[in-house]
Every structure is written in structure tokens, then in C-alpha cells.
Design a protein around this motif. Structure first.
Motif, short mmCIF file in Angstrom:
data_model
loop_
_atom_site.label_atom_id
_atom_site.label_comp_id
_atom_site.label_asym_id
_atom_site.label_seq_id
_atom_site.Cartn_x
_atom_site.Cartn_y
_atom_site.Cartn_z
N ASN A 27 0.82 -1.19 0.00
CA ASN A 27 0.00 0.00 0.00
C ASN A 27 0.86 1.25 0.00
O ASN A 27 0.93 2.01 0.99
CB ASN A 27 -0.93 -0.03 1.22
N ILE A 28 1.52 1.50 -1.12
CA ILE A 28 2.47 2.63 -1.23
C ILE A 28 1.83 3.97 -0.93
O ILE A 28 2.45 4.80 -0.26
CB ILE A 28 3.12 2.64 -2.63
N PRO A 29 0.62 4.25 -1.39
CA PRO A 29 0.03 5.58 -1.15
C PRO A 29 -0.12 5.94 0.33
O PRO A 29 -0.29 7.11 0.68
CB PRO A 29 -1.34 5.49 -1.82
N THR A 30 -0.04 4.95 1.21
CA THR A 30 -0.18 5.25 2.64
C THR A 30 1.13 5.67 3.29
O THR A 30 1.15 6.11 4.43
CB THR A 30 -0.73 4.04 3.42
N ILE A 31 2.21 5.53 2.55
CA ILE A 31 3.53 5.85 3.12
C ILE A 31 3.71 7.36 3.23
O ILE A 31 3.56 8.08 2.26
CB ILE A 31 4.66 5.26 2.27
N ASN A 32 4.04 7.81 4.41
CA ASN A 32 4.27 9.23 4.67
C ASN A 32 5.76 9.56 4.60
O ASN A 32 6.13 10.67 4.18
CB ASN A 32 3.73 9.60 6.05
N SER A 33 6.58 8.65 5.01
CA SER A 33 8.02 8.87 4.99
C SER A 33 8.75 7.55 5.00
O SER A 33 8.18 6.51 5.36
CB SER A 33 8.47 9.71 6.19
N MET A 34 10.00 7.60 4.60
CA MET A 34 10.86 6.42 4.64
C MET A 34 12.22 6.85 5.15
O MET A 34 12.57 8.04 5.15
CB MET A 34 10.99 5.80 3.25
N ALA A 35 13.00 5.89 5.58
CA ALA A 35 14.31 6.22 6.10
C ALA A 35 15.22 5.00 6.03
O ALA A 35 14.76 3.87 6.00
CB ALA A 35 14.21 6.71 7.55
N TYR A 95 22.08 -2.56 7.78
CA TYR A 95 21.36 -1.39 7.29
C TYR A 95 19.91 -1.80 7.03
O TYR A 95 19.64 -2.80 6.37
CB TYR A 95 22.00 -0.86 6.03
N TYR A 96 19.00 -0.99 7.58
CA TYR A 96 17.57 -1.26 7.47
C TYR A 96 16.87 -0.12 6.74
O TYR A 96 17.21 1.04 6.88
CB TYR A 96 16.94 -1.39 8.85
N CYS A 97 15.84 -0.50 6.03
CA CYS A 97 14.94 0.46 5.42
C CYS A 97 13.64 0.43 6.22
O CYS A 97 13.19 -0.65 6.64
CB CYS A 97 14.70 0.05 3.98
N ALA A 98 13.07 1.60 6.45
CA ALA A 98 11.82 1.69 7.19
C ALA A 98 10.86 2.62 6.47
O ALA A 98 11.28 3.56 5.79
CB ALA A 98 12.07 2.20 8.60
N ALA A 99 9.59 2.34 6.62
CA ALA A 99 8.54 3.20 6.06
C ALA A 99 7.51 3.46 7.15
O ALA A 99 7.22 2.59 7.96
CB ALA A 99 7.89 2.54 4.85
N TYR A 100 6.97 4.67 7.16
CA TYR A 100 5.98 5.05 8.17
C TYR A 100 4.74 5.59 7.47
O TYR A 100 4.84 6.37 6.52
CB TYR A 100 6.53 6.13 9.09
#
Length: 118
Positions: A27-35, A95-100
């Protein structure tokens, strides 16, 4: 639900380069930020760099500024890249990728190991 898959880690000598990828799906459209985060052995996880859905970016972690670059954005075919150059042994970490999402719920990838030999 968002799924994140990191890749591109490995073993490299001091001064070498690696490019990490984080492929997001779901559900990409729900992503507000990534890091991008990293966690070295016996150390706390630290944020390397972040990006919002508008493309606004945080500052890089002081220790990597000038050596790491972030490319990609949060869109339908979201893949973020972390280009790491002039690597140092102290960059060794998972190294981790995160999405919020907007509610603050976080999704994490499985991580990719980066090892820099001296």
C-alpha cells in the motif's frame, strides 16, 4: 500493509563503495516517509537519512555526510537507493529500510549486512 526488501550489502574494503536498495511494495500511497537506519554490533540503531512523500529529506547522519547519497522517491514504484562511498570500518552495520504511514505505524525490512574491512 507495506513490504520492504533491502539488498546490496556485502563485504568491501576501506575506501570502497556499495549501493543499497530498498524496494517497497504493497500500500504505497499510505507511506508518509521512509528512512535508512543502521545498527552496528552492540550499538543502538541510528537513522542515516530520511525522506518524506513530498521529497523533503533530512540531514544525513554527521558521520556519513559527504560520503553517502540518497536517491529515489516515494512513488508507485518506490525504490530507495543509498549510495555509500569512501566506506570506513565504522560503517560496518546492518542497514535497514523503514517506512511510516500517517498514523506513525512503521514497517521494516529484514536488513542487509555491510561489512567494511580495514
Amino acid at each position: 500493509q507495506v513490504k520492504l526488501v533491502e539488498s546490496g550489502g556485502g563485504l568491501v574494503q576501506t575506501g570502497g563503495s556499495l549501493t543499497l536498495s530498498c524496494a517497497a511494495s504493497g500500500n504505497i500511497p499510505t507511506i508518509n516517509s521512509m528512512a535508512w537506519y543502521r545498527q552496528a554490533p552492540d550499538k543502538q540503531r541510528e537513522m542515516v537519512v530520511g525522506i518524506t512523500y513530498k521529497g523533503d529529506r533530512t540531514n544525513f547522519l554527521d558521520s556519513v555526510r559527504g560520503r553517502f547519497t540518497l536517491s529515489g522517491d516515494i512513488s508507485e514504484n518506490t525504490t530507495l537507493y543509498l549510495r555509500m562511498t569512501n566506506l570506513k570500518p565504522e560503517d560496518t552495520a546492518v542497514y535497514y529500510c523503514a517506512a511510516y504511514n500517517k498514523a506513525g505505524v512503521g514497517y521494516w525490512g529484514q536488513g542487509t549486512q555491510v561489512t567494511v574491512s580495514s
